[in-house]
Design a protein around this motif. Sequence first.
Motif, mmCIF file in Angstrom:
data_model
loop_
_atom_site.group_PDB
_atom_site.id
_atom_site.type_symbol
_atom_site.label_atom_id
_atom_site.label_comp_id
_atom_site.label_asym_id
_atom_site.label_seq_id
_atom_site.Cartn_x
_atom_site.Cartn_y
_atom_site.Cartn_z
ATOM 1 N N ASN A 95 0.759 -1.030 0.138
ATOM 2 C CA ASN A 95 0.316 0.394 -0.009
ATOM 3 C C ASN A 95 0.795 1.212 0.409
ATOM 4 O O ASN A 95 1.687 1.398 0.791
ATOM 5 C CB ASN A 95 -0.517 -0.063 1.021
ATOM 6 N N ALA A 96 0.525 2.551 -0.869
ATOM 7 C CA ALA A 96 1.041 3.522 -0.878
ATOM 8 C C ALA A 96 0.950 3.795 0.795
ATOM 9 O O ALA A 96 -0.093 3.646 1.588
ATOM 10 C CB ALA A 96 0.348 4.349 -1.563
ATOM 11 N N ASP A 97 1.475 4.679 1.234
ATOM 12 C CA ASP A 97 1.442 4.994 2.070
ATOM 13 C C ASP A 97 0.790 6.309 2.359
ATOM 14 O O ASP A 97 -0.147 6.322 3.945
ATOM 15 C CB ASP A 97 3.255 6.267 2.498
ATOM 16 N N SER A 98 0.159 7.406 1.567
ATOM 17 C CA SER A 98 -0.814 8.008 1.482
ATOM 18 C C SER A 98 -1.912 7.180 2.086
ATOM 19 O O SER A 98 -3.353 7.590 2.692
ATOM 20 C CB SER A 98 -1.548 8.612 0.463
ATOM 21 N N VAL A 99 -2.109 5.798 1.635
ATOM 22 C CA VAL A 99 -3.677 5.122 1.998
ATOM 23 C C VAL A 99 -3.211 4.176 3.097
ATOM 24 O O VAL A 99 -4.647 3.641 3.299
ATOM 25 C CB VAL A 99 -4.402 4.644 1.092
ATOM 26 N N LYS A 100 -2.285 3.373 3.972
ATOM 27 C CA LYS A 100 -2.160 3.063 5.028
ATOM 28 C C LYS A 100 -2.994 3.301 5.723
ATOM 29 O O LYS A 100 -3.435 4.127 6.430
ATOM 30 C CB LYS A 100 -0.790 3.015 5.155
ATOM 31 N N GLY A 101 -3.797 2.269 6.316
ATOM 32 C CA GLY A 101 -4.365 1.862 7.509
ATOM 33 C C GLY A 101 -5.601 2.696 7.050
ATOM 34 O O GLY A 101 -6.813 2.191 7.272
ATOM 35 N N LEU A 143 -12.212 8.483 3.873
ATOM 36 C CA LEU A 143 -11.820 8.937 2.687
ATOM 37 C C LEU A 143 -11.382 10.730 2.838
ATOM 38 O O LEU A 143 -12.458 10.923 4.009
ATOM 39 C CB LEU A 143 -12.481 8.518 2.082
ATOM 40 N N LYS A 144 -10.509 11.470 2.038
ATOM 41 C CA LYS A 144 -10.790 12.122 1.885
ATOM 42 C C LYS A 144 -10.661 13.859 1.367
ATOM 43 O O LYS A 144 -10.037 12.351 -0.002
ATOM 44 C CB LYS A 144 -9.157 12.536 2.951
ATOM 45 N N PRO A 145 -10.632 14.150 0.971
ATOM 46 C CA PRO A 145 -10.544 15.265 -0.009
ATOM 47 C C PRO A 145 -9.256 14.922 -1.250
ATOM 48 O O PRO A 145 -9.799 14.858 -2.678
ATOM 49 C CB PRO A 145 -10.790 16.718 0.411
ATOM 50 N N GLU A 146 -8.876 14.801 -0.811
ATOM 51 C CA GLU A 146 -7.084 14.499 -1.386
ATOM 52 C C GLU A 146 -7.552 13.593 -1.796
ATOM 53 O O GLU A 146 -6.620 12.492 -3.166
ATOM 54 C CB GLU A 146 -5.535 14.276 -0.490
ATOM 55 N N ASP A 147 -8.208 12.760 -1.767
ATOM 56 C CA ASP A 147 -8.069 10.996 -2.693
ATOM 57 C C ASP A 147 -8.777 10.715 -4.207
ATOM 58 O O ASP A 147 -9.626 10.103 -4.266
ATOM 59 C CB ASP A 147 -8.953 10.089 -1.544
ATOM 60 N N GLN A 173 -14.718 7.439 -11.551
ATOM 61 C CA GLN A 173 -14.456 8.445 -10.503
ATOM 62 C C GLN A 173 -14.845 8.745 -9.651
ATOM 63 O O GLN A 173 -15.742 7.240 -8.496
ATOM 64 C CB GLN A 173 -14.414 9.725 -11.209
ATOM 65 N N VAL A 174 -13.634 8.703 -8.634
ATOM 66 C CA VAL A 174 -13.840 8.738 -7.102
ATOM 67 C C VAL A 174 -14.142 10.141 -6.193
ATOM 68 O O VAL A 174 -12.775 10.655 -6.962
ATOM 69 C CB VAL A 174 -12.766 8.377 -6.332
ATOM 70 N N LEU A 175 -14.985 11.033 -6.614
ATOM 71 C CA LEU A 175 -14.699 12.255 -5.610
ATOM 72 C C LEU A 175 -15.078 12.107 -4.633
ATOM 73 O O LEU A 175 -16.626 11.513 -3.737
ATOM 74 C CB LEU A 175 -16.318 13.450 -6.334
ATOM 75 N N VAL A 176 -14.400 13.508 -2.938
ATOM 76 C CA VAL A 176 -14.246 13.087 -2.457
ATOM 77 C C VAL A 176 -14.585 14.918 -1.804
ATOM 78 O O VAL A 176 -14.075 15.294 -1.469
ATOM 79 C CB VAL A 176 -13.836 12.243 -1.256
#
Length: 125
Positions: A59-65, A85-89, A120-123
Amino acid sequence: QLQLEESGGGLVQPGGSLRLSCAASGFTLDDYTIGWFRQAPGKEREGVSCISSRGGRTNADSVKGRFTISRVNAKNTVYLQMNNLKPEDTAVYYCAAQYGSNWSCSLMRRNFGSWGQGTQVLVSS
């Protein structure tokens, strides 16, 4: 003909969850590593998570956990469960396949030869 089709994207509020699916046709997933990648507007496509044919995960560090990848070979499908989920996702999410029986996987784009069309994923609130 080897094909991958993503589904499950959509609009979700920050802190919410989505589950993406990557369904394969024209081949069986048993001997393939499957990776999830994403591309936000104006940015490079980046690796998110991968699962090897023998179940190893990266997993990329940005999504771990927060993100979990899994595969159900009987359904010829790989899933990406995305929580908190975060807006940056926000991005278009692609799945991709790499042939080979391996214990581990890496998120190198050049290793993956077959790609889906993306979902498409929009947060956003």
